[in-house]
Design an enzyme around this catalytic site. Structure first.
Site, PDB file in Angstrom:
ATOM      1  N   GLY A 113      40.900  33.538  45.055  1.00  0.00           N
ATOM      2  CA  GLY A 113      41.935  33.175  44.100  1.00  0.00           C
ATOM      3  C   GLY A 113      42.129  34.144  42.946  1.00  0.00           C
ATOM      4  O   GLY A 113      42.982  33.900  42.085  1.00  0.00           O
ATOM      5  N   LYS A 115      43.449  37.205  42.824  1.00  0.00           N
ATOM      6  CA  LYS A 115      44.788  37.797  42.782  1.00  0.00           C
ATOM      7  C   LYS A 115      45.858  36.725  42.635  1.00  0.00           C
ATOM      8  O   LYS A 115      46.936  36.989  42.095  1.00  0.00           O
ATOM      9  CB  LYS A 115      45.015  38.680  44.011  1.00  0.00           C
ATOM     10  CG  LYS A 115      44.123  39.926  44.021  1.00  0.00           C
ATOM     11  CD  LYS A 115      44.416  40.848  45.174  1.00  0.00           C
ATOM     12  CE  LYS A 115      43.556  42.110  45.105  1.00  0.00           C
ATOM     13  NZ  LYS A 115      42.126  41.863  45.345  1.00  0.00           N
ATOM     14  N   GLU A 133      45.466  30.473  52.342  1.00  0.00           N
ATOM     15  CA  GLU A 133      44.195  30.972  52.877  1.00  0.00           C
ATOM     16  C   GLU A 133      44.091  30.569  54.342  1.00  0.00           C
ATOM     17  O   GLU A 133      44.280  29.404  54.690  1.00  0.00           O
ATOM     18  CB  GLU A 133      43.014  30.422  52.088  1.00  0.00           C
ATOM     19  CG  GLU A 133      41.652  30.794  52.651  1.00  0.00           C
ATOM     20  CD  GLU A 133      41.494  32.290  52.931  1.00  0.00           C
ATOM     21  OE1 GLU A 133      40.930  32.629  53.994  1.00  0.00           O
ATOM     22  OE2 GLU A 133      41.943  33.111  52.105  1.00  0.00           O
ATOM     23  N   ARG A 138      37.436  28.300  53.126  1.00  0.00           N
ATOM     24  CA  ARG A 138      37.617  29.045  51.883  1.00  0.00           C
ATOM     25  C   ARG A 138      38.731  28.459  51.015  1.00  0.00           C
ATOM     26  O   ARG A 138      38.953  28.911  49.891  1.00  0.00           O
ATOM     27  CB  ARG A 138      37.923  30.516  52.186  1.00  0.00           C
ATOM     28  CG  ARG A 138      36.839  31.221  53.001  1.00  0.00           C
ATOM     29  CD  ARG A 138      37.148  32.709  53.129  1.00  0.00           C
ATOM     30  NE  ARG A 138      36.932  33.407  51.869  1.00  0.00           N
ATOM     31  CZ  ARG A 138      37.487  34.583  51.552  1.00  0.00           C
ATOM     32  NH1 ARG A 138      38.313  35.161  52.405  1.00  0.00           N
ATOM     33  NH2 ARG A 138      37.228  35.152  50.393  1.00  0.00           N
ATOM     34  N   ASP A 177      46.830  41.085  50.595  1.00  0.00           N
ATOM     35  CA  ASP A 177      45.553  41.735  50.286  1.00  0.00           C
ATOM     36  C   ASP A 177      44.720  41.602  51.554  1.00  0.00           C
ATOM     37  O   ASP A 177      43.988  40.641  51.736  1.00  0.00           O
ATOM     38  CB  ASP A 177      44.898  41.043  49.087  1.00  0.00           C
ATOM     39  CG  ASP A 177      43.596  41.698  48.677  1.00  0.00           C
ATOM     40  OD1 ASP A 177      43.526  42.942  48.698  1.00  0.00           O
ATOM     41  OD2 ASP A 177      42.633  40.972  48.350  1.00  0.00           O
ATOM     42  N   CYS A 230      40.550  46.872  50.080  1.00  0.00           N
ATOM     43  CA  CYS A 230      39.406  47.442  49.358  1.00  0.00           C
ATOM     44  C   CYS A 230      38.700  48.422  50.295  1.00  0.00           C
ATOM     45  O   CYS A 230      37.482  48.419  50.434  1.00  0.00           O
ATOM     46  CB  CYS A 230      38.469  46.365  48.836  1.00  0.00           C
ATOM     47  SG  CYS A 230      37.841  45.229  50.084  1.00  0.00           S
TER      48      CYS A 230
END
Length: 457
Positions: A113, A115, A133, A138, A177, A230
């Site tokens: 959470g 972002k 999600e 999660r 993301d 990432c």
């Protein structure tokens, strides 16, 4: 950390990436601990001691040392979020592309959470955030973090990216993301090194293409896609941008940055799409890749859904519930089973449409249940920014009392007040308690309580 602890061939492959400097990168991993950064909640002003500001985030700050967030009541109140500094660049991108008119934003891979709350901070109540999600286990942490953030213009869903094909052209902005090989987190999570491999990078690349292809129809014409990972790997970053531009004819958007920030601006090999790389040693943060593209293809209309539920309105219950809300005329009130909920009026039609095409886990703010002439208020209402603090009883707690409350321990407070009360710390609500003549019933949610003991000073 020794250089040899990096995965085999990792540094060799990284040497060919744009803007990479092996010496500064290795030094950052060997000699410099990962910085601790927090992002303040602009909707809950609190007196929080911070350090230097994150260059690309007005609300982001570095801390001189890492405190015990578990034992900070302001953390539980949602006054700030602990977020890695580089990730805050997503909020900066949103600020560059967001127009004045209301927008609908999808955070597709949203847990835990960080972002989502970042996006929400840059939104008005007229804007709608759908935080999705994919992994069911999660979803609770995502919902909890958005509850702490306190806004009513949010909906949490638990759907596969392909499900969003049911909403063609619905969203103005989509953030993906994407799940990735995780090399940008090596300093914060050394265990990630053991899972990294070239084969996993290729597998992630394929997964990213599938996710993006699945969600693409839900983005409206001239809508924006924000893509981030990432990872440092070209396959997961610049190559994905080329694939998006070739497959969907998307237009790359260049984001203005300050050279002093240390961010490396790149362009993809085939379509020259703009991307932004964050390397430890160049920035005071972890590894990140981010980019923004605009959809140029026409998209069909998502349609609408009119709620034809003719269930008789409980006018007495509705009036009781409305009294708990600061500006009830601005909200649409509805029931899910026995619970009353509220969402901004402007989002009523969107909620009805989403409820019939997606699996919703949280929508707006859950107010509570009506029991006779009383409302049993929900924890979501306590942490929300819409609770009517002008008429609701509030009980201020000192630090030790706040920790007792968050542990669900028995509280002893010298007060003559009776009834439902917001328990507050430094002006920020923590949750509910029922003040009775001879005791205080602690209603802090069991699943959120602090289980550990504070360290002895």
């Amino acid at each position: 950390m020794e250089t040899t602890q990096f995965p085999p061939k990792f540094l060799e492959l990284l040497d060919s990436e744009p803007g990479f400097n092996r010496e500064s990168f290795v030094d950052a991993h060997q000699k410099t601990p990962a910085p601790t950064t927090i992002r303040l909640n602009p909707f809950k002003k609190a007196d929080i001691k911070t350090g230097n500001q994150v260059p690309w985030s007005a609300d982001g700050f570095y801390l001189d040392a890492r405190p015990s967030f578990t034992f900070d009541p302001l953390f539980h109140a949602g006054a700030y979020y602990v977020q890695e500094a580089s990730s805050m660049f997503i909020g900066y991108i949103l600020q560059q592309i967001k127009q004045q008119e209301p927008v609908k934003i999808l955070d597709l891979c949203a847990a835990p959470g960080g972002k989502s709350t970042l996006l929400n901070s840059a939104m008005t109540t007229e804007d709608l955030l759908v935080a999705n999600e994919i992994i069911k286990t999660r979803v609770p942490i995502l919902a909890d973090n958005l509850t702490r953030w306190g806004m009513a213009n949010t909906i949490v869903t638990n759907n596969d990216p392909k499900d969003f094909e049911r909403l063609p052209g619905f969203f103005d902005i989509v953030l993906v993301d994407a799940p990735c090989s995780g090399s940008g987190m090596f300093r914060k999570d050394p265990e990630a090194m053991t899972e990294w491999s070239e084969a996993n990078v290729n597998l992630c690349h394929q997964r990213q293409e599938r996710i993006l292809a699945d969600v693409y129809p839900a983005l409206k014409e001239d809508g924006y896609l924000i893509y981030s990972t990432c990872s440092y790997s070209h396959q997961e970053n610049e190559n994905i941008l080329d694939w998006l531009c070739q497959t969907f004819n998307m237009e790359s958007i260049r984001i203005p940055i300050n050279n002093d920030w240390g961010i490396v601006e790149t362009q993809s090999a085939l379509k020259h799409a703009w991307g932004y790389r964050f390397y430890p040693g160049k920035v005071q943060g972890e590894g990140l890749f981010a980019a923004c593209l605009r959809k140029k293809e026409e998209t069909s209309d998502p349609g609408s859904f009119k709620n034809n539920n003719n269930q008789k309105v409980d006018k007495q219950g509705l009036e009781l519930v409305r009294s708990y809300i600061a500006t009830p005329e601005k909200f649409y009130f509805f029931k899910v089973n026995d619970d009353w909920l509220a969402i901004n009026n402007v989002h009523k039609e969107s909620l009805n449409l989403l409820a019939h095409r997606l699996y919703i886990k949280k929508s707006g703010v859950r107010i509570g249940k009506v029991a006779g002439r009383d409302v049993v208020p929900d924890h979501e209402l306590a942490l929300s920014t819409i609770v009517n603090k002008d008429v609701i009883l509030q009980t201020p707690l000192d630090y030790n009392q706040a920790i007792q409350y968050l542990r669900r321990d028995n509280l002893t407070i010298d007060t003559a007040d009776k009834g439902w009360s917001l328990m507050t710390y430094e002006g920020q609500a923590l949750g509910w308690a029922k003040l009775l003549p001879n005791r205080i019933n602690n209603y802090y949610p069991k699943e959120l309580r602090i289980l550990s003991q504070p360290a002895k000073s």
